[in-house]
Every structure is written in C-alpha cells, then in structure tokens.
Write an enzyme that holds these catalytic residues in place. Structure first.
Site, PDB file in Angstrom:
ATOM      1  CB  CYS A 140       6.758  -1.226  -0.395  1.00 27.37           C
ATOM      2  SG  CYS A 140       6.413   0.431  -0.913  1.00 27.37           S
ATOM      3  CG  HIS A 176      12.228  -2.838  -2.028  1.00 29.99           C
ATOM      4  ND1 HIS A 176      10.791  -2.945  -1.489  1.00 29.99           N
ATOM      5  CD2 HIS A 176      12.287  -1.617  -1.900  1.00 29.99           C
ATOM      6  CE1 HIS A 176      10.094  -2.067  -1.451  1.00 29.99           C
ATOM      7  NE2 HIS A 176      11.010  -0.909  -1.674  1.00 29.99           N
ATOM      8  CG  ASN A 215       6.596   0.090  -5.539  1.00 29.80           C
ATOM      9  OD1 ASN A 215       6.099  -1.077  -5.110  1.00 29.80           O
ATOM     10  ND2 ASN A 215       7.264   0.774  -5.140  1.00 29.80           N
TER      11      ASN A 215
END
Length: 823
Positions: free
Chosen positions: A175, A310, A350
């Site tokens: 990520c 995040h 995401n």
C-alpha cells in the site's frame, strides 16, 4: 541546479472519478464512490450463486468505470497485444500520458531525461490467460504475455512507449508503493539522474464484484471503508490509477509548467521487528518516519495544515497510526486541533499500490482550491473516533485554507503491509514562482488536432468555450500550449483568435473544413509574383510585427541604399516604415523583392521551406536568391538594376543589353532548389542559372506563364501552393488548372491591408492543416507564455479482454465488453 522538486501534472481515475476535476468534486462534497452490487448484476457477471449467497459475501465495490476500455492505436498496440496486456498496465500507460498532458506538455516530445517509477497491485490476469488457454488447447505467446502482465516490465514498457530515457523501475511495497515511487523519483531528480519523472501506481481488478470477509481479517464485513471512525471495522479495496508528473523546479519554471505544489520533503523507512508481527503496523517506525520527513523539509509539525493519513479503516491500524502521528507531531511542536486529519480511502476505497499518489493528488487539489475537504465517513453519518486533546481534528464540512506568508503544507502517510513506510510533505509554490514573462502576438494561432473528425469537433467546441471565458494572458497560454504541448494528430483544424476579444471575432473552421493530413508531408511550392496587389499596409504591418521580417528588410535596404537614387530609395523605405506604396517601377520591384524575402525569413524561422520555386517577372530573381543562384546582396542589387533598366530606356532591347551587362558583375551559382524558368518553361538548369545572358532574356518577352503553371500543377497535383508577397493572382492561375482551394494559400490576401499580419499567421495554420511541418518551438521564440491544461486528447474506449477470459472469468461484467466510447 534547483534543490526542489515541483509537481506539474497529475492524473487520476477511480470510483466515480475520471479526472482530477471529478476527484475534487467527490472530495469536497464528502461523497463516496462505493457501490452495492445487486444479485441481478452478480448473476450477469457469472459470480457463482453459492458464493454471493454466503452470509460472509460483501457485494460492494469501488469500481473504476470502463476499466477494460483502451485505444490500442493511440499507444502503438495491435489488438492482440492489447488483449495480452493487463488492464493495469494499459491504465497506467494512459495515466502517464494524461499526467504529462495536464502540465501542458506532450509526453512524446519531452526534451529532458524522464524517469518512471510506478507500482501495481498483484494481478492474476496473465496467470489466468496462460492456464485457461492451455486447458482449451490454444497457443498463447508467453513472451508477449509476460511483457504485458508481469510487473517487471510495467515501468520499462512506459519508458519504451514514450521514449523516456531516465531511470525506470517498478516499485512493489504494497500500500505504500506509489508514495515510495514519489520518494524515489524525487531522489533521482535531485541526484541528477533525470530532470523529470512520472511517479504513481495502479490497482485495478476487472473481476471485482465484492469479496468474502473473514472474521478478524482486514476487510470490512459491512463493506464500508471508514478511516478514523469509531465504527471502522476494516478496509475495502478500490480500483483506480494515479500518476504525478514531477520536474526539477527550475526546469518546470523554464518550461512554463503549472506549479501545482512543491515536494518539501520525503522519507522512507521500515518498521523492522519492532511490532507484533510481520503484518502489524509499528508505532515507532511510523513516528520516526514523520519526524524524519519534517526534518528533511526543515519544518515543524505546526506548519502542517492537512495530514492525509494512511487511513486503512481497520480499527487497530487506524489507532496505531494516530498514536504514531501524535507522538511525531507533539515532539516537533504541534499544538492541539491545529491539523485536519483526512483519508481519501473513505471516498474511493483503498487503492493499495495507487493509494499514496491518490492522496497526494487530493492534497494538491486542496491547496489549489484553498479548502480542506470533509471526511466522507462523517458526512455519511459515521461516528468519529475521539481525537480530543490531540493535534488533529476531523471535519464534516469543507474548511477554508487561506494562503499565508508562512506557506501551506500538507503531509501524506503511506504504510505498506510488511512495514515499508513513506511520508511525503507538499507545500505551496511561492507566488512569484508562478509568474513568468509572456511574449505574444496579438493574434493567437491555435493548432487543433485529433484522431478523427468527430473527436476534433468536440475538441474545437471545448476550446472555443474556454477561449470565451479566458483573459488575454490565458489566451496566450492556450495558444502556447496548443502549439508546443500537444501531439500533431492526423485530423486538423487551425483557429485564429484575437487575445482581447470574444471567440466570435476569431476564425474557426467548421467540421466540413477539417483536413486529414497525408502520411508523407506534401510538396510545397512557393509562388513569387512579378506584380503587387495594392495593399499599402502589408509591408508596414509585417515590418512592425515580425522581427525576422524586419531584420531581413533592413539588411536589404542597406544594400539598396548604395544602388538606388536617393528619391527612389526613400520610396522603397517608406513602403515599410510608413505603408506608402510607390508607383514607379524602379521602386515597386525592390519593394516586392524585399516583401517576399521578409516573408520567407519568417517562414524559414519556422523551418518552412519550399520544395519548388516559381517566380514570375522580378519574382524569378527573388526565387533565384532563395535557391542560391544569387547571394542576398547580389540579388538586392540585381533587382534594383532590373527595375532601373525597365524604367529608364525607351527601347526594350536596350534595357535587356544594359541589364545583361550588369549581371556579368555578379557571381551566379547552380540552383539548390528546383526553380522554374519563365524563359524555357522548364526547370532552370545550372547552365542557364550561371549565364548572364539568360537573366537578360528573362527581362525580355515573357514566356507562356499560364501554360507553364499548368504543367507544374499536372506534375504535382497534390502539392500545396503558397503565394508570397501579396494577393492571389498566381494562385488563381494554379486553381484554374485544378489546385483545390484549400491547397492554394496566400500569405497576404486581397482583403483589407490591416489583416496582413492575421493573414500571415492564418497561412501558417493552413500549411499545418495540410501536413506541412512547422517548428513550433521556433514560433515560441516570438510567442510564448505559460502552459495550461487545455484540449486533452480524446481516446477511444474499445473494451479489450483476452478471449480465454470471456466465459471463464467470474466477475467480469459483460456490459464492459460492448460499445465504443471515447474519453
């Protein structure tokens, strides 16, 4: 060399997002691209019923519209190659194009070394094709499949497609991939390995139709990604692509790129073993990372107005992230409630490998618009986590973010599974950095092109709307961008607009007037008449407007001053200085010669040169100079001698003798460009060109010029004919023998003399429309401005999927495989 990196372009596509403008609308309204998929669609997508009827199945997706659409021809792909290429690779290839395009540049003609740093999500596209093809007994080119699907070739394929020669590497840190890519790109730029770089990531699964959650896992059982909310119970993967175009700041300023923001500092680290397990976040590592990035940026945490976290939406991950951020911010001077905490994952899911770049784009948009967007989960009614007494605050409405003398800064955190962390701090560019000198012509030439007439029509309409709404300065920016920052596609139309009036005052082509250029540039024929149309302002307008024209005329006047009688020289000079055309032949012919040479100098600066030269009367002497038979000085003298010979003697034969004698005093050379002889009606030979007697005969009885023109047109029927000087008399002759109207171009029309400057630029546009090459960089020496995001290329959206996946890949929507679209 600058020690800072600027963001000059960006591109993003995601759920309900096809552009940066779409993304901002989603962010500022606090909306989400989340979509619930009903059983009918799941059946259509061939998801097994036992799967979607499972209570643990979550039929939710943040899906990117038209994820299979692609324009193979635009990127140099064949249809089968497109099918063997992972949609992720195709999407990021287009996103790189768009990111550079938004900076006002064309990716295929960037002059500096450009690096490529991009990441991608793990994909089974190639594996499925190989397995299903083998099971069906069909051969598949495994080398092409590897190139089209393996992450090893993702970045290098981009570099190859666009001819980019800087460092090129695929970044795979889960990520945090695209944020790490930005860090590496900045490091490469600052180290001098490249001057510019593309950095970002892609996360795209064409089969995404929901997922099955596992108790205690990272995915939300409710299908809601709600970062920093008390209700957060897991993440939801999104689909999208995000790419940034970075340039060393001084390079960006010199190019006139828009400065969207400046990378103030970046840092990358890993949590190591100071965490509960390999998949668990580490508070110490994250905190140290933020402190390091602030140190690199030489900032205190109190300077950060927006922390784009995040924000995965897992209760443990969010809590640890907030703890780490609190420690880092407090240790570097942050007060309470000073910084807004936000995560775009609530809007678009995401994006894993593209998440960091998407977050940076969100921050850049907030800086541009002067607003911090609300947290989408709050807007949708989710209960917030308690941040009381911390440096952070959540918002359910947009927050004004005013400029200040201290500047505005946003920070982006990206934490990859496995512990690789990245932090990027972005700041305003100082106001003075956004200002640049503009130098522009009053008339702005807008070369517009597309792949076909339909797309060009849309481009022309869109540009016309923007022109109507733009200031003088922005119109100059539009012109400069279209001339130097866009590809030259086959279907073309050149518009001409004044910088301080409405688009209705300009000259726009209707679709039926669009041109499709030939594969090979057409033959260009210069026509130089021997008489002038009385347009007194032609010489004056061009002399005042164009330096190359003026310089050439001034040099010619210096020579003629030594040859002509004072009163005749004054008459020639006044044609250019005051717009007063002389009536006497011994002044008219020198004016005509200098007018043609000045126009040629302007064209030559743009690298527009003739393939063939045709001169009539004194125009043949001008053609002789352009073809190298005569030097500049000798040609100027010869024109004066010829005009005097024609004006003074009573006997024509005596004029011929007198002129022939004069021509013995000059050096005569062979022509370097085919030049028509008006004496023989054929192409001028070396022997004729070097013979003074030929030039005397040329002054004598004129040949059958109309018939000569007919033979040239017959020999070159697809040529473009350009008449220099003024008027259209020779063009009319060419048209009588079949030259199409649009292939007969006048540099100075028969219309109002005040249109002479406009007519010159319109002629350049007409040449370009028909495929004549123009050096727009040279054009920019006289007409340059800033670069803007205008007239994006319209790509076709034809869905491409390997045949083996059509019936054996549950999740792909058949609706994606039908229809032709453009975007």
């Amino acid at each position: 060399m600058s020690d800072r990196v600027a963001v000059v372009g960006m591109s993003i596509r995601a759920a309900k997002v096809q552009s940066a403008a779409d993304f901002w609308r989603l962010l500022i309204t606090g909306r989400s691209g989340r979509r619930e998929i009903d059983p009918t669609e799941l059946m259509r997508r061939r998801v097994p019923s036992h799967k979607y009827k499972d209570p643990a199945y979550v039929p939710v997706a943040y899906d990117m519209e038209d994820c299979l659409g692609f324009d193979p021809q635009a990127f140099g792909f064949g249809p089968s190659e497109a099918e063997l290429t992972d949609p992720q690779h195709r999407a990021v290839l287009e996103a790189c194009y768009r990111a550079v395009e938004s900076s006002g540049c064309f990716i295929g003609s960037l002059p500096d070394r450009v690096g490529v740093f991009v990441g991608s999500r793990k994909s089974g596209y190639g594996t499925q094709i190989e397995y299903l093809s083998a099971a069906a007994g069909r051969d598949v080119n495994l080398a092409e499949l590897a190139i089209g699907t393996d992450p090893d070739y993702l970045s290098s394929r981009i570099s190859y497609t666009y001819g980019l020669t800087g460092p090129s590497m695929t970044v795979l840190t889960a990520c945090s991939s695209s944020s790490v890519a930005v860090h590496l790109a900045c490091q490469a730029i600052l180290a001098g390995e490249c001057d510019s770089a593309l950095a970002g990531g892609v996360a795209l699964d064409a089969t995404d139709a929901g997922y099955t959650f596992t108790a205690g896992g990272i995915y939300s059982p409710r299908g809601r990604c709600e970062p920093y909310m008390a209700s957060a119970d897991g993440t939801v993967e999104g689909n999208g692509v995000a790419v940034l175009f970075l340039r060393r700041l001084d390079v960006a300023l010199a190019a006139g790129n828009p400065i969207l923001g400046v990378i103030a500092g970046t840092a990358v680290n890993n949590d190591g073993r100071e965490r509960a397990g390999f998949t668990a976040p580490g508070v110490a590592g994250q905190s140290e990372l933020i402190e390091e990035a602030l140190d690199v940026a030489e900032l205190r945490a109190s300077s950060i107005g927006l922390l784009e976290g995040h924000g995965s939406g897992t209760s443990i991950g969010d809590a640890l992230e907030i703890d780490a951020a609190i420690q880092a911010f407090r240790s570097t001077g942050a007060g309470t409630d000073e910084c807004r905490l936000h995560s775009v994952k609530a809007n678009i899911g995401n994006l894993t490998a593209a998440a960091g770049a998407a977050s940076i784009i969100g921050c850049l948009l907030a800086l541009r618009h002067g607003q911090i967007p609300p947290n989408a989960s709050l807007v949708e009614g989710a209960p917030p986590t308690d941040l009381g007494g911390t440096p952070f605050k959540l918002a359910d409405t947009p927050i004004a973010w005013q400029r200040s003398d201290q500047g505005r800064y946003a920070a982006v955190s990206s934490f990859g599974l496995g512990g690789t962390n990245a932090h990027v701090i972005i700041g305003d560019a100082e106001r003075e950095l956004r200002l640049a000198s503009r130098k522009g012509r009053y008339w702005q030439l807008l070369p517009l092109s597309a792949d076909d007439p339909e797309r060009l029509s849309g481009t022309v309409d869109a540009v016309r709307v923007v022109v109507d709404e733009s200031s003088t300065e922005v119109r100059q920016d539009i012109g400069h961008t279209l001339r130097t920052g866009r590809p030259e596609l086959p279907t073309r139309a050149a518009a001409l607009i004044p910088v301080d009036a409405g688009s209705a005052d300009g000259k726009w082509l209707a679709p039926e007037q669009f041109h499709t250029v030939p594969e090979v540039p057409p033959t260009l024929v210069f026509l130089l008449p021997g008489e002038t149309v009385r347009a007194p302002d032609v010489a004056l307008a061009l002399y005042r407007a164009e330096p190359a024209f003026r310089s050439t005329v001034d040099d010619g006047l210096e020579v003629m001053k030594q040859v002509l009688a004072p009163e005749m020289f004054a008459a020639v000079r006044d044609a250019f200085l005051h717009g007063r055309y002389p009536t006497a032949t011994n002044a008219l012919q020198p004016v005509l010669h200098l007018l043609g040479l000045g126009q040629h100098a302007f064209l030559s600066d743009l690298e527009i040169s003739p393939d063939l030269l045709i001169g009539h009367g004194v125009g043949e002497l001008t053609a002789a100079q352009l073809s190298g038979v005569l030097s500049f000085e000798d040609a100027a003298r010869a024109v004066c001698w010829r005009s005097q010979a024609m004006a003074d003697p009573s006997e024509h034969a005596e004029a011929v003798v007198r002129f022939t004698r004069r021509m013995r005093d000059v050096r005569l050379n062979s022509p370097t460009t085919p030049t028509l002889s008006c004496v023989s009606g054929a192409w001028l030979t070396s022997e004729e060109a070097r013979d003074p007697g030929y030039w005397g005969a040329q002054l004598g009885e004129p040949g059958p010029f109309d018939e000569v023109l007919r033979s040239v047109v017959s020999e070159h029927p697809t040529a473009v004919y350009l008449q220099l000087n003024s008027g259209t008399n020779l063009l009319q002759g060419a048209q009588r023998w079949g030259v199409p109207e649009d292939a007969a171009v006048a540099l100075a029309s028969d219309g109002e003399a005040s249109d002479s400057w406009c007519s010159l630029l319109q002629a350049v546009g007409s040449l370009w429309e028909q495929g004549v090459r123009i050096n727009w960089q040279s054009y920019a020496e006289r007409d340059h401005a800033l670069r803007v995001d205008i007239a994006p290329r319209t790509f076709g959206r034809i869905p491409h999927l390997h045949p083996s996946l059509l019936e054996h890949c549950p999740g792909i929507d058949p609706a994606e495989l039908s229809g032709k679209r453009v975007s």
